[in-house]
Scaffold this active site. Structure first.
Site, mmCIF file in Angstrom:
data_model
loop_
_atom_site.group_PDB
_atom_site.id
_atom_site.type_symbol
_atom_site.label_atom_id
_atom_site.label_comp_id
_atom_site.label_asym_id
_atom_site.label_seq_id
_atom_site.Cartn_x
_atom_site.Cartn_y
_atom_site.Cartn_z
ATOM 1 N N GLU A 181 38.866 72.184 39.457
ATOM 2 C CA GLU A 181 37.654 71.532 38.941
ATOM 3 C C GLU A 181 37.767 70.012 38.970
ATOM 4 O OE1 GLU A 181 36.281 72.869 35.133
ATOM 5 O OE2 GLU A 181 35.153 74.508 36.047
ATOM 6 N N HIS A 222 56.964 90.068 46.548
ATOM 7 C CA HIS A 222 56.655 91.322 47.217
ATOM 8 C C HIS A 222 55.182 91.423 47.600
ATOM 9 C CE1 HIS A 222 60.664 93.010 46.278
ATOM 10 N NE2 HIS A 222 60.561 92.230 45.216
ATOM 11 N N LYS A 236 24.987 78.147 37.121
ATOM 12 C CA LYS A 236 24.404 78.331 35.790
ATOM 13 C C LYS A 236 22.879 78.406 35.869
ATOM 14 C CE LYS A 236 28.037 75.876 33.221
ATOM 15 N NZ LYS A 236 28.322 74.731 32.335
#
Length: 416
Positions: free
Chosen positions: A261, A290, A403
């Protein structure tokens, strides 16, 4: 030069240029202008006392804290509590409006012994407000207002207004402290205090890093981290943050938000399009040896790798499997010895492959001072990198479009 040094170490065999003096001067200008409020948190005794006093008042009445927040309001507290553990009351963090998660929280808690702590600086975050509606109704009506705490902006926002109207206790998030930089504010301090952590030691660790930076500038821990990261920022567009302890994986997730951000920006400070950023990837060792290490070793050589390491107590492994060569050789060794060897070996292998590797480490098991040092060092380093890149490391304009579309989808008044 300051004699006070953080215990956190930063080791790398890489060559990198020190930060330009102008970047350090710009950081100081932003600090003096009051834009970097996180730098003042370790020395803010009033803010610390407010959190500790409220925790002392409410703690005897509860055995569980439900922290309702998202983004930095959840990632910071979770990183801190995961690293240090809880020593008294448990803290559950609800950072998603997933109904199954919320129902599981309610099934596992006694509502009469639960404190709802709602954390959002803006006081308007949709996910947080939705969970508030659900959990507030779940609390018994005769105690719900005395068992709800709002951690938010000191003056504005609907959460601040609701707290005032309903008589909830509150703690402030300073206006100059952004969500992803807020873990050392009441956002993290209040739940940590309720969990039994030593919050003063946490802030002392953070203070050692900020004091080192103020005194030693380009040779300080935070500035060296920034200079190293910046050197490879454009040439290696993926930053793998490898936490080599399960309890530190949430710190890797916290870093991922901080880095993404703060530095993923379309515009620079002059308004010019730059589309800059480096993709952070939180990883957990040895488990991700792994899964991801195959890609790191033989995939595109575009990864920078940070290892975050600490120690843990571990006793010798028992015997009883003589004749089984793949088991027998481990008898008398320890889990910690194996984990440490794997961390060192993985770092060495990636270095041999030609990837840039750095190690953040501190002797001993994770503690409050360790967390304070890690948080402050990476916050300062992130801002320094942002200023060096010419972008604003404090805003997040790219989040807003999603948003708005969410509000339109749900028919929120004013967004149709």
């Amino acid at each position: 030069m300051s004699e006070k040094k953080p215990a956190l170490g930063f080791e790398t065999g890489l060559s990198f240029r020190p930060l330009p003096d102008e970047v350090l001067r710009e950081f100081e200008r932003w600090r003096e202008a009051g834009r970097l409020g996180f730098m003042s948190l370790p020395g803010d005794e009033d803010l610390l006392s407010a959190s500790l006093d409220l925790a002392g008042l409410l703690g005897p009445q509860i055995d569980t804290v439900v922290l309702d927040g998202i983004g930095g309001s959840a990632l910071g507290p979770r990183a801190l509590l995961s690293a240090c553990g809880t020593r008294s009351r448990r803290v559950l963090i609800t950072d998603s409006p997933d109904p199954r998660t919320i129902e599981a929280v309610k099934r596992g808690c006694d509502p009469r012994r639960t404190l709802l702590t709602v954390v959002t600086k803006s006081g308007t975050t949709a996910e947080t407000m939705a969970v508030l509606l659900d959990l507030y109704e779940w609390l018994p009506s005769d105690i719900r207002d005395s068992r709800t705490v709002a951690v938010t902006d000191p003056e504005k926002g609907d959460l601040r207004k609701a707290a005032s109207d309903r008589g909830w206790r509150t703690l402030p998030i300073p206006p100059s402290v952004g969500g992803r930089y807020s873990v050392l504010s009441p956002v993290g301090i209040f739940p940590a205090a309720l969990a039994g952590l030593d919050c003063r030691e946490l802030l002392r660790g953070a203070a050692s890093v900020s004091e080192d930076f103020q005194a030693n500038g380009p040779s300080s821990l935070a500035a060296r981290i920034a200079a190293c990261y910046l050197e490879f920022f454009r040439s290696h567009p993926v930053h793998v943050f490898f936490a080599y302890a399960d309890c530190l994986y949430d710190t890797a997730l916290w870093f991922a938000q901080l880095w993404a951000e703060s530095l993923g920006k379309r515009l620079d400070l002059s308004g010019r399009e730059v589309w800059t950023g480096q993709t952070p990837l939180a990883s957990r060792g040895p488990a991700d040896q792994h899964s991801l290490v195959q890609l790191l070793m033989e995939g595109p050589p575009d990864k920078f790798v940070t290892f975050l390491r600490c120690n843990a107590r571990s006793s010798a492994l028992p015997g009883g499997f003589d004749g089984y060569s793949s088991i027998e050789w481990l008898q008398g060794r320890s889990l910690e010895e194996l984990r440490g060897a794997e961390a060192g070996a993985t770092a060495a292998a990636l270095s041999e492959r030609g990837l840039p590797v750095a190690v953040l480490s501190r002797e001993g098991t994770p503690c409050e001072a360790f967390c304070g040092e890690v948080f402050m060092a990476l916050e300062i380093a992130t801002v320094l990198c942002g200023l060096a890149l010419g972008v604003n490391p404090l805003d997040q304009p790219g989040v807003e479009r999603g948003k708005i579309l969410t509000f339109k989808e749900m028919g929120r008044p004013g967004y149709r």
